[in-house]
Design an enzyme around this catalytic site. Structure first.
Site, PDB file in Angstrom:
ATOM      1  N   GLU A  77       0.827  -1.216   0.000  1.00  0.00           N
ATOM      2  CA  GLU A  77       0.000   0.000   0.000  1.00  0.00           C
ATOM      3  C   GLU A  77       0.861   1.266   0.000  1.00  0.00           C
ATOM      4  OE1 GLU A  77      -2.836  -0.474  -1.230  1.00  0.00           O
ATOM      5  OE2 GLU A  77      -3.670  -1.672   0.391  1.00  0.00           O
ATOM      6  N   HIS A  98      -8.045  -0.726   9.154  1.00  0.00           N
ATOM      7  CA  HIS A  98      -9.399  -1.164   8.806  1.00  0.00           C
ATOM      8  C   HIS A  98     -10.277  -1.187  10.063  1.00  0.00           C
ATOM      9  CE1 HIS A  98      -7.067  -3.841   5.687  1.00  0.00           C
ATOM     10  NE2 HIS A  98      -7.051  -2.572   5.353  1.00  0.00           N
TER      11      HIS A  98
END
Ligand SMILES: [Zn+2]
Length: 284
Positions: A77, A98
């Protein structure tokens, strides 16, 4: 290694520990990065639980993402982090996780853009949703680019959330604020009512930013007629017009709900009030 770099490594370990302890990430999810200087970034390694990192595990990369030092590889990422540093010269750290309640809003396609909590209005303003992009492809940084110039925190559609700030711990705290705000918003909506701060009150809170020196990348705007454009220029907040009240009952959501699926949802109290009213009209 400089004292400053030692501190950044320690802060990344601590932020990762808290992300995992609060279940903002599962397994090896999430990533954290920080600027070391004009040419180097430091970031968390891939395939490692962020709850159990040590300072020596970090990876040093340049601003193109090329590895300069470290035994492990950087997160897939990383391009999203690089995009944020390019768009925001004022930012020194990025946190991606998350958190389940905020991510639930991101999955439902419901942004956290209502003027509800004074604290959140003054600090983050609004928390929009960046459009869905396949993780680890160019799509994700491209989606983030639209919003990151005007926001320190975003939801990522069907994925999670990302925050940025001047230090690792302050970027981490913004992640906490987003998840806490998502939790409160969910409870209010489950209870069937979400009273909103009026536009006048939002303007007053915006004034407090200046008074208390709260840094923000863009101003709050409450005019729903703002053209969307390909770059968010202000923090768009839903706040109803009211010339007198500072807290306004949330009727717009009822009407929106009605136009969306042809039915109006009422709380038990609202329904009994309606029936009592109708009975009274029949008697008169
Ligand atoms: Zn992710």
């Amino acid at each position: 290694m400089s004292r400053a770099e030692e501190q950044v490594r320690a802060d990344i370990v601590e932020a990762g520990r808290r992300l995992y302890a609060r279940a903002y990430v599962a397994s090896n999810d999430g990533n954290i990065s920080a600027r070391l200087d004009d040419t180097r970034l430091i970031t968390t390694p891939k395939s490692v639980s962020k709850g159990f990192m040590t300072p020596d595990m970090m990876v040093i990369v340049d601003y193109e993402g090329k590895k300069l030092a470290g035994d492990r590889d950087a997160s897939s990422e990383l391009p999203m982090h690089l995009e944020i540093y390019r768009s925001r010269p004022d930012v020194n750290a990025v946190v991606h996780a998350h958190p389940p309640l905020a991510t639930g809003f991101a999955v439902a396609g419901i942004p956290l853009t209502r003027a509800v909590l004074a604290e959140v209005v003054t600090t983050l303003g609004s928390i929009p949703i960046a459009e869905y992009g396949t993780p680890s492809t160019r799509e994700l940084p491209d989606a983030v680019r639209k919003y990151i110039k005007a926001h320190d925190g975003l939801l990522l559609a069907n994925h999670g959330a990302v925050t940025c700030c001047k230090t690792v711990m302050s970027a981490y705290y913004k992640m906490e604020t987003i998840e806490h705000f998502a939790k409160i918003s969910l409870v209010a909506r489950l209870l069937g009512r979400e009273n909103l701060l009026s536009r006048g009150e939002v303007d007053r809170l915006q004034g407090l930013r200046g008074m208390y020196g709260i840094a923000s990348p863009a101003a709050i705007c409450t005019d729903p007629m703002q053209p969307p454009g390909d770059q968010a220029l202000c923090q768009v907040l839903e706040a109803p017009e009211s010339s007198t009240e500072r807290l306004v009952p949330d009727v717009s959501s009822l009407l929106q709900q009605a136009s969306r699926d042809g039915e109006i949802r009422l709380t038990y109290r609202e329904l009994t009030a309606l029936i009592a009213d109708a009975v009274r009209n029949l008697r008169d």
